[in-house]
Write an enzyme that holds these catalytic residues in place. Structure first.
Site, PDB file in Angstrom:
ATOM      1  N   HIS A 252       8.791  36.030   2.665  1.00  7.62           N
ATOM      2  CA  HIS A 252       9.258  36.786   3.831  1.00  7.62           C
ATOM      3  C   HIS A 252       8.077  37.541   4.448  1.00  7.62           C
ATOM      4  O   HIS A 252       6.993  37.611   3.850  1.00  7.62           O
ATOM      5  CB  HIS A 252      10.383  37.763   3.446  1.00  7.62           C
TER       6      HIS A 252
HETATM    7  P1  TYD Z   1      13.025  41.073  -1.950  1.00  8.46           P
HETATM    8  O1  TYD Z   1      12.184  42.079  -1.220  1.00  8.46           O
HETATM    9  O2  TYD Z   1      13.511  39.886  -1.174  1.00  8.46           O
HETATM   10  O3  TYD Z   1      12.229  40.562  -3.255  1.00  8.46           O
HETATM   11  P2  TYD Z   1      10.899  39.668  -3.440  1.00  8.46           P
HETATM   12  O4  TYD Z   1      10.072  39.762  -2.198  1.00  8.46           O
HETATM   13  O5  TYD Z   1      10.198  40.254  -4.631  1.00  8.46           O
HETATM   14  O6  TYD Z   1      11.303  38.282  -3.716  1.00  8.46           O
HETATM   15  O7  TYD Z   1      14.245  41.832  -2.608  1.00  8.46           O
HETATM   16  C1  TYD Z   1      15.149  41.193  -3.488  1.00  8.46           C
HETATM   17  C2  TYD Z   1      16.506  41.840  -3.317  1.00  8.46           C
HETATM   18  O8  TYD Z   1      16.455  43.222  -3.654  1.00  8.46           O
HETATM   19  C3  TYD Z   1      17.043  41.766  -1.892  1.00  8.46           C
HETATM   20  O9  TYD Z   1      18.445  41.527  -1.959  1.00  8.46           O
HETATM   21  C4  TYD Z   1      16.803  43.142  -1.334  1.00  8.46           C
HETATM   22  C5  TYD Z   1      16.883  44.019  -2.552  1.00  8.46           C
HETATM   23  N1  TYD Z   1      16.023  45.216  -2.477  1.00  8.46           N
HETATM   24  C6  TYD Z   1      16.582  46.469  -2.304  1.00  8.46           C
HETATM   25  O10 TYD Z   1      17.820  46.628  -2.222  1.00  8.46           O
HETATM   26  N2  TYD Z   1      15.762  47.573  -2.234  1.00  8.46           N
HETATM   27  C7  TYD Z   1      14.411  47.453  -2.328  1.00  8.46           C
HETATM   28  O11 TYD Z   1      13.679  48.479  -2.259  1.00  8.46           O
HETATM   29  C8  TYD Z   1      13.841  46.138  -2.501  1.00  8.46           C
HETATM   30  C9  TYD Z   1      12.352  45.944  -2.598  1.00  8.46           C
HETATM   31  C10 TYD Z   1      14.682  45.052  -2.569  1.00  8.46           C
END
Ligand code: TYD
Length: 136
Positions: free
Chosen positions: A53
């Protein structure tokens, strides 16, 4: 190019015969005021990838507190791969950078410092949409 804003940051560290202490504070060492801290851990062994992302406005610093991970940064024009494997090095990632995290070693712990509280509307989770926004 947003990729040119991204850089590794050397984290001030004190070492003595009891080990190391590394620190970041809201002074010149940090390019933003920290509003949120999160950490990634327990990543299963194997072909696990995270990220995939970009963020419209969010800036962040990633630090591999334990283990190692590869991070690919892409601003839509060029890309660069970093290996994060030291608690003494942070990777600053600006807004509008597509990132992929992969090749996690066992028991990796990634600490992330950000300038914004969590906001799903700041995420771009589709690469084509990322490119479209860059063209605007
Ligand atoms: P995401 O940022 O997509 O993880 P990565 O980039 O490590 O793969 O986050 C994973 C899930 O966690 C997504 O559903 C959003 C949630 N999330 C929160 O609720 N709060 C946060 O501070 C973060 C970083 C993620």
């Amino acid at each position: 190019m947003n990729l040119n804003k991204c850089k590794t940051i050397s984290i001030p560290t004190i070492k003595d015969n009891r080990g190391y202490i590394s620190f970041l504070q809201n002074s010149n060492a940090l390019p933003f005021i920290i509003r949120r801290v999160y950490y990634i851990y327990g990543v299963p062994h194997g072909n696990c990838t995270r990220g995939a992302h970009a963020h419209k406005k969010l800036n962040q610093i990633m630090i591999a507190l334990m283990g190692a991970v590869k991070v690919s940064l892409d601003d839509g024009t060029q890309s660069k791969e970093y290996l994060l494997n030291s608690p003494q090095t942070g990777l600053f990632i600006s807004e509008m950078i597509w990132r992929d995290l992969y090749d996690f070693s066992d028991n990796t712990v990634i600490l992330v410092l950000t300038n914004m509280i969590y906001k799903e509307s700041d995420y771009i989770r589709n690469y084509e949409q990322f490119q479209d926004i860059l063209k605007k």
